[in-house]
Scaffold this active site. Structure first.
Site, mmCIF file in Angstrom:
data_model
loop_
_atom_site.group_PDB
_atom_site.id
_atom_site.type_symbol
_atom_site.label_atom_id
_atom_site.label_comp_id
_atom_site.label_asym_id
_atom_site.label_seq_id
_atom_site.Cartn_x
_atom_site.Cartn_y
_atom_site.Cartn_z
ATOM 1 C CE LYS A 180 -21.593 -2.571 -3.569
ATOM 2 N NZ LYS A 180 -21.943 -2.368 -2.378
ATOM 3 N NE ARG A 207 -24.756 -7.656 -3.010
ATOM 4 C CZ ARG A 207 -25.230 -6.409 -3.411
ATOM 5 N NH1 ARG A 207 -25.278 -6.367 -4.758
ATOM 6 N NH2 ARG A 207 -25.762 -5.468 -2.664
ATOM 7 N NE ARG A 234 -29.278 3.549 -0.188
ATOM 8 C CZ ARG A 234 -28.268 2.561 -0.434
ATOM 9 N NH1 ARG A 234 -27.274 2.719 -1.345
ATOM 10 N NH2 ARG A 234 -28.436 1.353 0.166
ATOM 11 N NE ARG A 283 -31.981 1.045 -2.051
ATOM 12 C CZ ARG A 283 -30.912 0.558 -2.650
ATOM 13 N NH1 ARG A 283 -29.977 1.200 -3.170
ATOM 14 N NH2 ARG A 283 -30.462 -0.735 -1.939
ATOM 15 N NE ARG A 329 -29.390 -4.159 1.146
ATOM 16 C CZ ARG A 329 -28.904 -3.133 0.655
ATOM 17 N NH1 ARG A 329 -28.968 -1.876 0.954
ATOM 18 N NH2 ARG A 329 -28.427 -3.381 -0.606
HETATM 19 P P1 AMP Z 1 -27.644 -3.187 -4.254
HETATM 20 O O1 AMP Z 1 -28.448 -1.869 -4.880
HETATM 21 O O2 AMP Z 1 -26.666 -3.406 -4.993
HETATM 22 O O3 AMP Z 1 -27.282 -3.179 -2.902
HETATM 23 O O4 AMP Z 1 -28.681 -4.296 -4.419
HETATM 24 C C1 AMP Z 1 -29.908 -4.318 -3.896
HETATM 25 C C2 AMP Z 1 -30.478 -5.692 -3.563
HETATM 26 O O5 AMP Z 1 -30.392 -6.312 -4.862
HETATM 27 C C3 AMP Z 1 -29.718 -6.810 -2.883
HETATM 28 O O6 AMP Z 1 -29.697 -6.592 -1.379
HETATM 29 C C4 AMP Z 1 -30.048 -8.083 -3.336
HETATM 30 O O7 AMP Z 1 -31.179 -8.325 -2.761
HETATM 31 C C5 AMP Z 1 -30.393 -7.665 -4.952
HETATM 32 N N1 AMP Z 1 -28.877 -7.952 -5.417
HETATM 33 C C6 AMP Z 1 -28.112 -7.210 -6.239
HETATM 34 N N2 AMP Z 1 -26.785 -7.472 -6.603
HETATM 35 C C7 AMP Z 1 -27.162 -8.948 -6.360
HETATM 36 C C8 AMP Z 1 -26.165 -9.975 -6.606
HETATM 37 N N3 AMP Z 1 -25.097 -9.767 -7.158
HETATM 38 N N4 AMP Z 1 -26.618 -11.361 -6.049
HETATM 39 C C9 AMP Z 1 -27.715 -11.269 -5.747
HETATM 40 N N5 AMP Z 1 -28.749 -10.539 -5.149
HETATM 41 C C10 AMP Z 1 -28.359 -9.088 -5.651
#
Ligand code: AMP
Length: 189
Positions: free
Chosen positions: A15, A90, A129, A135, A146
């Site tokens: 994404k 989400r 990654r 990360r 996740r």
């Molecule tokens: P991502 O980089 O989009 O995979 O996001 C990394 C982490 O940030 C996720 O596993 C959540 O802990 C938090 N996070 C990102 N976007 C959201 C969201 N819309 N709602 C809640 N937590 C989020």
């Protein structure tokens, strides 16, 4: 083309990469809630400290916190002609919050693109990654969590947006350029 877009898809589906490329092609900002949280963690803000507790466990940051952050971001000048939301909404509650914040401004979503990828593929990508980007939320246990959280909390969004006639599904597998082209073709059609 007015471009108020949401990118859906499991963690590791690509994404972030595709949101940045689409944003460039469509001339609107990519807004990644994950990136905003990570920037806050790096800067040691209160928001970052709160978010990190959830992120490092593979859990979602509470809706109230996330919604307020997105509300502020989409109201900025650069997002008035549209945006690519990467990683938001989400949860079903976030869907409602986004609807409200856009409706208040007389706006609405144009499409929701789901990047479809098989579980074994996304796990492999996230493990890769983890070694490349280091990360903290990319250890194998956290990755599994996740994916569980995604299925339970975010899975229902596919149905919600498909019922609204907004869903566009795109195969996320293959070379980065090809996936971007697929998305642009799908959005045009
Ligand atoms: P991502 O980089 O989009 O995979 O996001 C990394 C982490 O940030 C996720 O596993 C959540 O802990 C938090 N996070 C990102 N976007 C959201 C969201 N819309 N709602 C809640 N937590 C989020």
């Amino acid at each position: 083309m007015s471009a108020h877009l949401v990118l859906l898809g499991p963690p590791g589906a690509g994404k972030g990469t595709q949101a940045a490329r689409l944003a460039e092609r469509l001339g609107v900002p990519a807004i990644s809630t994950g990136d905003i949280f990570r920037a806050n963690v790096a800067a040691g803000t209160d928001l970052g400290q709160l978010a990190q507790r959830y992120m490092s466990a593979g859990e979602y940051v509470p809706d109230s916190v996330t919604n307020a952050m997105v509300r502020e971001r989409v109201s900025r000048p650069d997002a008035q002609e549209g945006f690519i939301l990467d990683g938001y909404p989400r949860t079903v509650e976030q869907v409602g919050a986004l609807d409200e914040m856009l409706a208040e401004q007389g706006r609405g979503l144009d499409a929701v693109v789901e990047l479809v990828a098989a579980e074994h593929e996304v796990v492999a990508r996230m493990l890769h990654r983890a070694t490349v980007a280091g990360r903290a939320d990319d250890t194998e246990d956290v990755i599994r969590r996740r994916l569980e959280v995604y299925a339970a909390q975010t899975g229902p969004l596919v149905r919600i947006y498909s019922d609204r006639g907004l869903l566009v599904q795109v195969d996320g597998l293959g070379p980065i350029d090809e996936v971007t082209e697929r998305m642009l073709v799908a959005l045009d059609g």
